[in-house]
Motif scaffolding. Structure first.
Motif, short mmCIF file in Angstrom:
data_model
loop_
_atom_site.label_atom_id
_atom_site.label_comp_id
_atom_site.label_asym_id
_atom_site.label_seq_id
_atom_site.Cartn_x
_atom_site.Cartn_y
_atom_site.Cartn_z
N ALA A 1 1.27 -1.36 0.20
CA ALA A 1 0.18 0.08 0.22
C ALA A 1 0.85 1.30 -0.03
O ALA A 1 0.62 2.15 -0.89
CB ALA A 1 -1.17 0.48 1.65
N THR A 2 2.04 1.07 0.88
CA THR A 2 2.52 2.21 0.85
C THR A 2 3.35 2.66 -0.33
O THR A 2 3.47 3.40 -1.34
CB THR A 2 3.79 2.15 2.07
N TYR A 3 3.71 1.19 -0.84
CA TYR A 3 5.01 1.61 -2.21
C TYR A 3 3.88 2.20 -3.23
O TYR A 3 4.16 2.95 -4.30
CB TYR A 3 5.27 -0.21 -3.07
N LYS A 4 2.61 1.32 -3.69
CA LYS A 4 1.71 1.87 -4.30
C LYS A 4 1.37 3.72 -4.24
O LYS A 4 1.03 4.37 -5.26
CB LYS A 4 -0.23 1.76 -4.07
N ILE A 5 1.94 4.25 -3.10
CA ILE A 5 1.28 5.58 -2.39
C ILE A 5 2.53 6.42 -2.99
O ILE A 5 2.06 7.43 -3.96
CB ILE A 5 1.21 5.80 -0.93
N LEU A 6 3.25 5.39 -3.28
CA LEU A 6 4.84 6.85 -3.32
C LEU A 6 4.89 6.46 -5.68
O LEU A 6 5.60 7.53 -5.86
CB LEU A 6 6.69 6.03 -2.99
N LYS A 7 4.57 5.67 -5.75
CA LYS A 7 4.74 4.94 -7.03
C LYS A 7 3.77 6.54 -7.96
O LYS A 7 4.51 6.36 -8.77
CB LYS A 7 4.41 3.70 -7.18
N LYS A 8 2.33 6.66 -6.92
CA LYS A 8 1.53 7.36 -7.95
C LYS A 8 1.66 8.80 -7.92
O LYS A 8 1.33 9.37 -8.20
CB LYS A 8 0.14 7.32 -6.86
N ALA A 9 2.64 9.28 -6.80
CA ALA A 9 3.44 10.55 -6.38
C ALA A 9 4.52 11.25 -6.79
O ALA A 9 4.48 12.52 -7.11
CB ALA A 9 2.62 10.48 -4.69
N LEU A 10 5.36 10.17 -7.17
CA LEU A 10 6.45 10.79 -7.31
C LEU A 10 6.94 10.10 -8.44
O LEU A 10 6.20 9.21 -9.11
CB LEU A 10 7.17 9.81 -6.08
N PRO A 11 7.60 11.14 -9.64
CA PRO A 11 7.78 12.36 -8.84
C PRO A 11 6.90 13.31 -8.37
O PRO A 11 6.29 13.03 -9.16
CB PRO A 11 9.44 12.74 -9.52
N GLY A 12 7.03 13.94 -7.48
CA GLY A 12 6.15 15.14 -7.19
C GLY A 12 6.49 16.29 -6.24
O GLY A 12 7.10 15.95 -5.35
N PRO A 13 5.86 17.39 -5.51
CA PRO A 13 5.79 18.07 -4.59
C PRO A 13 5.60 17.73 -2.77
O PRO A 13 4.52 18.15 -2.66
CB PRO A 13 5.04 19.35 -4.89
N TYR A 14 5.89 16.32 -2.99
CA TYR A 14 5.91 16.05 -1.69
C TYR A 14 7.01 15.33 -1.18
O TYR A 14 8.48 15.64 -1.13
CB TYR A 14 5.10 14.72 -2.31
N THR A 15 7.23 15.40 0.17
CA THR A 15 7.88 14.86 0.91
C THR A 15 6.97 13.66 2.17
O THR A 15 5.94 13.86 2.59
CB THR A 15 8.51 16.11 2.08
N PHE A 16 7.53 12.36 2.12
CA PHE A 16 6.90 11.75 2.62
C PHE A 16 8.25 11.24 3.91
O PHE A 16 9.52 10.90 3.63
CB PHE A 16 7.08 10.29 1.90
N ILE A 17 7.40 11.18 5.01
CA ILE A 17 8.37 10.67 6.27
C ILE A 17 7.87 8.81 6.42
O ILE A 17 6.96 8.29 6.49
CB ILE A 17 7.38 10.77 7.08
N LEU A 18 9.36 8.21 6.03
CA LEU A 18 9.59 6.62 5.97
C LEU A 18 10.32 5.93 7.16
O LEU A 18 10.84 6.87 7.18
CB LEU A 18 9.59 6.32 4.79
N PRO A 19 10.15 5.29 7.26
CA PRO A 19 10.84 4.29 8.45
C PRO A 19 12.68 4.60 7.98
O PRO A 19 12.64 3.86 6.92
CB PRO A 19 10.66 2.93 9.34
N GLY A 20 13.78 4.36 8.50
CA GLY A 20 15.40 4.59 8.16
C GLY A 20 15.50 3.41 8.35
O GLY A 20 15.15 2.69 9.81
N ASN A 21 16.98 2.71 7.88
CA ASN A 21 17.38 1.69 7.74
C ASN A 21 18.73 2.10 8.60
O ASN A 21 19.39 3.55 8.86
CB ASN A 21 17.04 0.79 7.12
N ASN A 22 19.17 0.79 8.53
CA ASN A 22 20.97 1.27 8.52
C ASN A 22 21.56 1.58 8.14
O ASN A 22 22.94 2.10 8.54
CB ASN A 22 21.46 0.14 9.62
N ASN A 23 21.05 2.41 6.75
CA ASN A 23 22.22 2.51 5.71
C ASN A 23 22.44 3.97 5.67
O ASN A 23 23.23 4.92 5.18
CB ASN A 23 21.89 2.27 4.08
#
Length: 207
Positions: free
Chosen positions: A86-108
């Motif tokens: 569901a999250t991936y679908k939102i990102l795919k639909k919105a980006l590239p675009g004028p959004y900042t998405f707050i997402l869980p970070g990883n060890n990188n």
């Protein structure tokens, strides 16, 4: 004094892009256009450059809410934990675009951001910004440049930006007039999407 470099969004000059990349790799700060307001950014891997930005903004680096400018969705996955469909679908639909998405970070995440549980990610609909990130090979850490004028919240004229920031940054890119509406911020790190700030991006994109 900052270099003033003119770039066109349709076809950014590779020679000029290389100048920007060289400055970023050497710890320089760059002001560049996005699909919303102009941003102040540096190489995500350069701690000294990150500290310079934090000092300019008058905040502690560890507490800074900088966003990461990425080139595309695959670039994002380098810095965030695995996300659901569901999250991936939102990102795919919105980006590239004028959004900042707050997402869980990883060890990188870079060392200075290791303690953060979440990270703000942007993939702007702006060829100049995305070309810089693509050529650099990793994200730019970014923050919007504010204007003290209450009426104009963000500076939009590259020549006025140069006047104000000349002694603080290494390059100001003239990519034409910027917008004065910031990105829409959407938190996707919890169970349900949460609108943190309504900006240029249409919030219907998440429904």
């Amino acid at each position: 004094m900052a270099q003033f470099i003119k770039l066109y969004n349709e076809n950014p000059n590779p020679k000029e892009i290389k100048k920007v990349i060289d400055v970023l790799r050497n710890g320089g700060l760059v002001i560049y256009p996005t699909d919303t307001v102009y941003g102040l950014g540096c190489d995500i891997t350069n701690t000294k450059a990150l500290q310079r930005i934090a000092k300019i903004k008058g905040i502690k680096l560890e507490k800074a809410n900088f966003s990461f400018i990425c080139n595309d969705l695959s670039h994002i996955s380098d810095y965030i934990r695995q996300i659901d469909t569901a999250t991936y679908k939102i990102l795919k639909k919105a980006l590239p675009g004028p959004y900042t998405f707050i997402l869980p970070g990883n060890n990188n995440l870079p060392k200075v951001f290791k303690k953060r549980k979440t990270v703000g990610i942007r993939v702007p609909n702006n060829t100049i910004a995305r070309t810089i990130v693509q050529e650099l090979g990793n994200p730019i850490v970014s923050t919007s440049i504010y204007d003290e004028d209450d009426i104009v919240e963000y500076t939009t004229d590259p020549e006025l930006i140069l006047e104000k920031w000349d002694n603080l940054v290494d390059i100001v890119i003239d990519g034409g007039y910027g917008d004065n509406v910031a990105s829409t911020i959407i938190d996707l790190s919890g169970y349900e999407p949460e609108i943190i700030r309504e900006g240029k991006g249409d919030i219907d994109v998440i429904f």
